[in-house]
Design an enzyme around this catalytic site. Structure first.
Site, PDB file in Angstrom:
ATOM      1  N   CYS A 127      -3.392  31.967  25.459  1.00  0.00           N
ATOM      2  CA  CYS A 127      -4.343  31.637  26.613  1.00  0.00           C
ATOM      3  C   CYS A 127      -5.589  30.683  25.867  1.00  0.00           C
ATOM      4  CB  CYS A 127      -5.003  32.837  27.080  1.00  0.00           C
ATOM      5  SG  CYS A 127      -5.496  34.135  26.358  1.00  0.00           S
ATOM      6  N   ASP A 179       3.544  35.733  22.589  1.00  0.00           N
ATOM      7  CA  ASP A 179       2.304  35.159  23.338  1.00  0.00           C
ATOM      8  C   ASP A 179       1.092  35.795  22.520  1.00  0.00           C
ATOM      9  OD1 ASP A 179       0.795  34.396  25.592  1.00  0.00           O
ATOM     10  OD2 ASP A 179       0.418  36.497  25.931  1.00  0.00           O
ATOM     11  N   ASP A 235       2.834  46.715  14.092  1.00  0.00           N
ATOM     12  CA  ASP A 235       2.261  45.501  14.238  1.00  0.00           C
ATOM     13  C   ASP A 235       3.488  44.497  13.817  1.00  0.00           C
ATOM     14  OD1 ASP A 235       1.262  43.091  13.145  1.00  0.00           O
ATOM     15  OD2 ASP A 235      -0.323  44.026  11.910  1.00  0.00           O
ATOM     16  N   GLU A 265       3.857  46.663  20.045  1.00  0.00           N
ATOM     17  CA  GLU A 265       2.404  46.756  20.235  1.00  0.00           C
ATOM     18  C   GLU A 265       1.807  47.558  19.206  1.00  0.00           C
ATOM     19  OE1 GLU A 265      -1.323  46.349  21.005  1.00  0.00           O
ATOM     20  OE2 GLU A 265       0.224  44.974  22.263  1.00  0.00           O
ATOM     21  N   LYS A 291       4.499  39.995  30.944  1.00  0.00           N
ATOM     22  CA  LYS A 291       5.332  39.188  30.594  1.00  0.00           C
ATOM     23  C   LYS A 291       6.792  39.976  29.985  1.00  0.00           C
ATOM     24  CE  LYS A 291       2.169  35.820  28.704  1.00  0.00           C
ATOM     25  NZ  LYS A 291       1.033  36.676  28.708  1.00  0.00           N
ATOM     26  N   GLY A 311       1.999  44.204  29.322  1.00  0.00           N
ATOM     27  CA  GLY A 311       3.564  44.242  29.840  1.00  0.00           C
ATOM     28  C   GLY A 311       3.837  43.234  31.061  1.00  0.00           C
ATOM     29  N   ALA A 333       3.192  42.526  23.010  1.00  0.00           N
ATOM     30  CA  ALA A 333       3.541  42.759  24.284  1.00  0.00           C
ATOM     31  C   ALA A 333       2.677  43.436  25.445  1.00  0.00           C
ATOM     32  CB  ALA A 333       4.811  43.700  24.577  1.00  0.00           C
TER      33      ALA A 333
END
Length: 297
Positions: free
Chosen positions: A234, A180, A164, A137, A119, A117, A114
């Site tokens: 990404c 993500d 995790d 996180e 998203k 933050g 996350a």
């Protein structure tokens, strides 16, 4: 810059598209942000920008997204609308996964990686603060940034868990999941970055792919049957994207949900190995990004 990457991209996309991607790496990206509708409105922000003579463009796929024409990031960070959490500086590409997930009010949602933050708070905004979002996180420093942004954005529906995500108990289950995944960042590289060869390595790609696979396997395990998740990175390398998705699909009863939304035709898309998933090409507006929507049958 990075001969091994040139080779990989040429193998994957061909010479012409590889050259186009490298032009994207050379482009200076415009500053973009989204309006935080938990604290403000698009009309309020437009009025403030107009009064300050800050010029902007909108994008067809999100009313809340703004492209700034004549100001830089540090200019915006001095504004009250930034300090008060009414806007959130975020790349256009990274606004796409929450929009694709379409977080529902009342849903139990997991954000598996996350921080910082962007998203997470966007999902809170999209669901009018009425979803139940668990934001995971594991890194001590990054989780502080996550807590800060969640609070500043007024995302009261978010529960932060320092863990995790790969270690989440299989006892849990979620209606929607956003993964993500940490990645090599091959979509966000810049030719003006002198240090790029120090951190962007084949080893980083290998390490990323390994953790992406473990994270996606865990996500599928704790996603409720009949429900959907989004996998994004990404990166624009199939080793971190389509190859990971195809491997997990071959081991589970899953289907790809073709990504469709208004304005999608405006995106600078690269070819994907999996029909219905998106690979966004880097250019002056977008970072390179991959997004897949997956349903557990």
């Amino acid at each position: 810059m990075l001969e091994f990457l040139e080779k990989k991209l040429e193998e994957q996309y061909g010479l012409e598209i590889k050259n186009q991607i490298f032009q994207g790496y050379e482009a200076k990206r415009k500053v973009t942000f989204r309006v935080n509708t938990l604290k403000s409105s698009v009309i309020e922000i437009e009025n403030i920008l107009n009064s300050l003579n800050i010029k902007y463009q909108k994008v067809p796929w999100s009313n809340e997204a703004f492209i700034i024409i004549n100001s830089n990031e540090s200019d915006l960070q001095k504004l009250d609308i930034y300090k008060q959490g009414k806007i959130y500086l975020q790349s256009l590409s990274s606004m796409l996964p929450p929009i694709v997930l379409n977080p529902k009010e009342g849903a139990d949602i997991l954000d598996m990686a996350a921080a910082p933050g962007g998203k997470t708070t966007q999902m809170a905004s999209l669901s009018n603060n009425k979803a139940h979002i668990t934001a995971c996180e594991m890194n001590n420093i990054r989780i502080e940034k996550l807590k800060y942004n969640v609070e500043l954005q007024g995302a009261t529906c978010v529960y932060i868990m320092q863990k995790d995500s790969r270690q989440i108990d299989d006892f849990f289950s979620f209606d929607q999941i956003l993964l993500d995944a940490p990645c090599s960042g091959s979509g966000t590289l810049s030719t003006s970055d002198e240090n790029v060869e120090k951190y962007f390595t084949e080893k980083l790609i290998e390490k990323s792919a390994k953790s992406q696979l473990a994270l996606l396997k865990k996500a599928i395990k704790i996603l409720k049957k009949g429900q959907e998740m989004v996998y994004s990175t990404c990166s624009i390398l199939s080793k971190e994207n389509e190859d990971i998705v195809l491997k997990v699909m071959s081991e589970n009863n899953l289907e790809i949900v073709p990504i469709e939304f208004e304005g999608i035709e405006e995106l600078p898309l690269l070819p994907s190995k999996i029909k219905g998933t998106l690979v966004v090409s880097p250019n002056e507006l977008y970072e390179g990004f991959y997004i897949a929507k997956i349903r557990k049958i």
